[in-house]
Every structure is written in structure tokens, then in C-alpha cells.
Write a protein that holds these residues in place. Structure first.
Motif, PDB file in Angstrom:
ATOM      1  N   PHE A 137       0.857  -1.122  -0.043  1.00 34.38           N
ATOM      2  CA  PHE A 137       0.097  -0.087  -0.053  1.00 34.38           C
ATOM      3  C   PHE A 137       0.886   1.278   0.107  1.00 34.38           C
ATOM      4  CE2 PHE A 137      -2.200   3.357   2.287  1.00 34.38           C
ATOM      5  CZ  PHE A 137      -3.180   3.736   1.466  1.00 34.38           C
ATOM      6  N   ARG A 138       0.520   2.092  -0.797  1.00 34.65           N
ATOM      7  CA  ARG A 138       1.243   3.283  -1.020  1.00 34.65           C
ATOM      8  C   ARG A 138       0.408   4.474  -1.253  1.00 34.65           C
ATOM      9  NH1 ARG A 138       6.050   3.195  -1.972  1.00 34.65           N
ATOM     10  NH2 ARG A 138       7.495   5.102  -2.306  1.00 34.65           N
ATOM     11  N   ALA A 139       0.595   5.547  -0.194  1.00 35.62           N
ATOM     12  CA  ALA A 139      -0.316   6.681  -0.433  1.00 35.62           C
ATOM     13  C   ALA A 139       0.786   7.811  -0.490  1.00 35.62           C
ATOM     14  CB  ALA A 139      -1.129   7.146   0.764  1.00 35.62           C
ATOM     15  N   GLU A 140       0.612   8.555  -1.511  1.00 32.47           N
ATOM     16  CA  GLU A 140       1.569   9.786  -1.733  1.00 32.47           C
ATOM     17  C   GLU A 140       0.689  11.005  -2.221  1.00 32.47           C
ATOM     18  OE1 GLU A 140       5.386  10.319  -4.726  1.00 32.47           O
ATOM     19  OE2 GLU A 140       4.953   8.271  -3.924  1.00 32.47           O
ATOM     20  N   PHE A 160      -6.260  -7.655   6.382  1.00 30.19           N
ATOM     21  CA  PHE A 160      -4.755  -7.223   5.616  1.00 30.19           C
ATOM     22  C   PHE A 160      -3.924  -8.267   6.233  1.00 30.19           C
ATOM     23  CE2 PHE A 160      -7.298  -3.477   5.393  1.00 30.19           C
ATOM     24  CZ  PHE A 160      -7.312  -2.996   4.107  1.00 30.19           C
ATOM     25  N   PRO A 161      -4.072  -9.564   6.134  1.00 27.77           N
ATOM     26  CA  PRO A 161      -3.249 -10.657   6.801  1.00 27.77           C
ATOM     27  C   PRO A 161      -1.692 -10.580   5.786  1.00 27.77           C
ATOM     28  CG  PRO A 161      -4.906 -11.738   5.486  1.00 27.77           C
ATOM     29  CD  PRO A 161      -5.214 -10.290   5.430  1.00 27.77           C
ATOM     30  N   ARG A 162      -1.788 -10.132   4.762  1.00 24.19           N
ATOM     31  CA  ARG A 162      -0.667 -10.012   3.739  1.00 24.19           C
ATOM     32  C   ARG A 162      -0.035  -8.821   3.518  1.00 24.19           C
ATOM     33  NH1 ARG A 162      -4.257 -13.785  -0.158  1.00 24.19           N
ATOM     34  NH2 ARG A 162      -4.089 -15.713   0.776  1.00 24.19           N
ATOM     35  N   LEU A 163      -0.489  -7.939   4.105  1.00 23.21           N
ATOM     36  CA  LEU A 163       0.032  -6.611   3.722  1.00 23.21           C
ATOM     37  C   LEU A 163       1.508  -6.430   4.375  1.00 23.21           C
ATOM     38  CD1 LEU A 163      -0.398  -3.685   2.552  1.00 23.21           C
ATOM     39  CD2 LEU A 163      -1.329  -2.937   4.572  1.00 23.21           C
ATOM     40  N   ALA A 164       2.594  -6.243   3.623  1.00 25.51           N
ATOM     41  CA  ALA A 164       3.982  -6.452   3.961  1.00 25.51           C
ATOM     42  C   ALA A 164       4.554  -5.218   4.001  1.00 25.51           C
ATOM     43  CB  ALA A 164       4.673  -7.359   3.068  1.00 25.51           C
ATOM     44  N   ALA A 183       2.009  -9.398   8.633  1.00 23.32           N
ATOM     45  CA  ALA A 183       3.159  -9.706   7.586  1.00 23.32           C
ATOM     46  C   ALA A 183       3.824  -8.220   7.667  1.00 23.32           C
ATOM     47  CB  ALA A 183       2.488 -10.010   6.570  1.00 23.32           C
ATOM     48  N   LEU A 184       3.535  -7.285   8.045  1.00 22.69           N
ATOM     49  CA  LEU A 184       4.137  -5.920   7.906  1.00 22.69           C
ATOM     50  C   LEU A 184       5.533  -6.056   8.369  1.00 22.69           C
ATOM     51  CD1 LEU A 184       3.328  -2.975   7.009  1.00 22.69           C
ATOM     52  CD2 LEU A 184       2.879  -2.499   9.406  1.00 22.69           C
ATOM     53  N   HIS A 185       6.311  -5.548   7.321  1.00 17.63           N
ATOM     54  CA  HIS A 185       7.961  -5.722   7.359  1.00 17.63           C
ATOM     55  C   HIS A 185       8.378  -4.365   7.058  1.00 17.63           C
ATOM     56  CE1 HIS A 185       9.360  -6.282   3.474  1.00 17.63           C
ATOM     57  NE2 HIS A 185       8.322  -7.300   3.110  1.00 17.63           N
ATOM     58  N   GLU A 186       7.793  -3.501   6.479  1.00 13.35           N
ATOM     59  CA  GLU A 186       8.521  -2.214   5.992  1.00 13.35           C
ATOM     60  C   GLU A 186       7.371  -0.955   6.046  1.00 13.35           C
ATOM     61  OE1 GLU A 186      10.935  -0.198   2.349  1.00 13.35           O
ATOM     62  OE2 GLU A 186      11.238  -2.335   2.831  1.00 13.35           O
ATOM     63  N   VAL A 187       7.580  -0.064   6.547  1.00 14.31           N
ATOM     64  CA  VAL A 187       6.759   1.159   6.654  1.00 14.31           C
ATOM     65  C   VAL A 187       7.483   2.404   6.440  1.00 14.31           C
ATOM     66  CG1 VAL A 187       5.121   2.609   8.107  1.00 14.31           C
ATOM     67  CG2 VAL A 187       5.208   0.028   8.444  1.00 14.31           C
ATOM     68  N   THR A 188       7.125   3.264   5.563  1.00 15.06           N
ATOM     69  CA  THR A 188       7.752   4.538   5.227  1.00 15.06           C
ATOM     70  C   THR A 188       7.107   5.423   5.608  1.00 15.06           C
ATOM     71  OG1 THR A 188       9.095   3.238   3.324  1.00 15.06           O
ATOM     72  CG2 THR A 188       8.983   5.960   3.463  1.00 15.06           C
ATOM     73  N   PHE A 189       7.422   6.466   6.277  1.00 16.88           N
ATOM     74  CA  PHE A 189       6.729   7.700   6.595  1.00 16.88           C
ATOM     75  C   PHE A 189       7.579   8.984   6.183  1.00 16.88           C
ATOM     76  CE2 PHE A 189       5.227   5.129  10.258  1.00 16.88           C
ATOM     77  CZ  PHE A 189       4.024   4.843   9.787  1.00 16.88           C
ATOM     78  N   ARG A 190       8.027   9.055   4.842  1.00 13.51           N
ATOM     79  CA  ARG A 190       8.845  10.021   4.248  1.00 13.51           C
ATOM     80  C   ARG A 190       8.088  11.256   4.054  1.00 13.51           C
ATOM     81  NH1 ARG A 190      13.350   7.346   0.748  1.00 13.51           N
ATOM     82  NH2 ARG A 190      11.468   5.860   0.957  1.00 13.51           N
ATOM     83  N   GLY A 191       8.471  12.588   4.336  1.00  9.21           N
ATOM     84  CA  GLY A 191       7.701  13.630   3.602  1.00  9.21           C
ATOM     85  C   GLY A 191       6.644  14.123   4.414  1.00  9.21           C
ATOM     86  N   PRO A 229      11.030  -6.213  16.111  1.00  7.08           N
ATOM     87  CA  PRO A 229      12.052  -6.283  15.542  1.00  7.08           C
ATOM     88  C   PRO A 229      12.517  -6.551  14.054  1.00  7.08           C
ATOM     89  CG  PRO A 229      11.984  -8.115  16.828  1.00  7.08           C
ATOM     90  CD  PRO A 229      10.550  -7.184  16.863  1.00  7.08           C
ATOM     91  N   ALA A 230      11.646  -6.999  13.418  1.00  9.77           N
ATOM     92  CA  ALA A 230      11.762  -7.398  12.096  1.00  9.77           C
ATOM     93  C   ALA A 230      11.121  -6.237  11.231  1.00  9.77           C
ATOM     94  CB  ALA A 230      11.019  -8.819  11.604  1.00  9.77           C
ATOM     95  N   LEU A 231      10.527  -5.269  11.740  1.00  9.71           N
ATOM     96  CA  LEU A 231      10.133  -4.151  11.044  1.00  9.71           C
ATOM     97  C   LEU A 231      10.859  -3.089  10.621  1.00  9.71           C
ATOM     98  CD1 LEU A 231       7.547  -2.859   9.935  1.00  9.71           C
ATOM     99  CD2 LEU A 231       7.035  -1.737  12.242  1.00  9.71           C
ATOM    100  N   LYS A 232      11.142  -2.760   9.388  1.00  9.43           N
ATOM    101  CA  LYS A 232      12.025  -1.691   8.908  1.00  9.43           C
ATOM    102  C   LYS A 232      11.197  -0.458   8.958  1.00  9.43           C
ATOM    103  CE  LYS A 232      14.665  -0.222   4.948  1.00  9.43           C
ATOM    104  NZ  LYS A 232      14.996  -0.393   3.602  1.00  9.43           N
TER     105      LYS A 232
END
Length: 131
Positions: free
Chosen positions: A48-51, A69-73, A98-106, A125-128
């Protein structure tokens, strides 16, 4: 603009069941997206990406509370209307296994808010986390 009625209708139709990636650019559909989340519209979603645009806390809180959202990674919120409140709702969610990467840039987060978000993510700990 997709409002709550439109989001609920899309979720009920089942036509989004095989969507694996959703990218929203410059949209203002917090309420409509919340209705989609509450209705279980994206069970296969992986990314998922919101820009840009006015999508923000209501959508983030809907994602955090939804159990569909069991597969949202991977998730990214870049230059959106998201505040630390919405970001914290995502990081605190028990419904995104399944979430392993979240970006909150900008987004307009203060350094203190970034530190609080990093602390919120510490129990995963596995979350970037990209701020």
C-alpha cells in the motif's frame, strides 16, 4: 472522490479481492478508504502506498483496526496528510502480522514524534521503519 458509501459498495462487491498493490497519488479519500478497510475490500493486498494529497489519519487508523490485511507487508505514506497519530495507529496494530516495512517520508513529523514512532516500533524487530 470515493466517499463512505462508495467505499462500502466497492468492498461489498468483492471486485478488489485479488488486488495485491494499491497506490494512491494525490487523493483525498480518508472516509471512502476507511469504508473499504472496514468492509474487507483487499484480502490479498501486499503493498500500500499513499503519496501526496489529503489521505491521512482516518485511512491509517482504518488500516490499523481492520482485520482484512493479513498479507500487507509494505506500506508507504509519503508527503501525505498523515500525522504521528495515524502513524502510531499503524505501528500499534496487531492486525498487520506480515508488515515488515513502513515508510513515513516527507510528512511533517517533528524529531520528537519520530523518536516516539521508533519507540512504538521497537517491539517489532523485523519491521523496517523509514522516517
Amino acid at each position: 472522490h470515493v466517499g463512505p458509501a462508495g467505499g462500502a459498495a466497492l468492498a461489498a462487491a468483492g471486485c478488489l479481492a485479488n488486488v495485491t498493490a494499491l497506490r494512491l497519488y494525490g487523493h483525498a479519500l480518508d472516509d471512502g478508504f476507511a469504508a473499504l478497510c472496514d468492509g474487507g475490500g483487499f484480502p490479498a493486498l501486499v503493498e500500500f502506498r499513499a503519496e501526496g494529497g489529503a489521505i491521512g489519519d482516518a485511512a491509517a487508523e482504518a488500516l490499523g483496526r481492520a482485520m482484512h490485511f493479513p498479507r500487507l507487508a509494505e506500506m508507504a505514506w509519503e508527503s501525505s496528510a498523515l500525522t504521528p497519530v495515524g502513524a502510531a495507529a499503524i505501528l500499534a496494530s496487531d492486525h498487520l502480522p506480515a508488515l515488515h516495512e513502513v515508510t513515513f517520508r516527507g510528512n511533517p513529523f517533528t524529531p520528537e514524534a519520530c523518536l516516539r514512532l521508533a519507540a512504538e516500533a521497537a517491539d517489532r524487530p523485523a519491521l523496517k521503519l523509514v522516517l
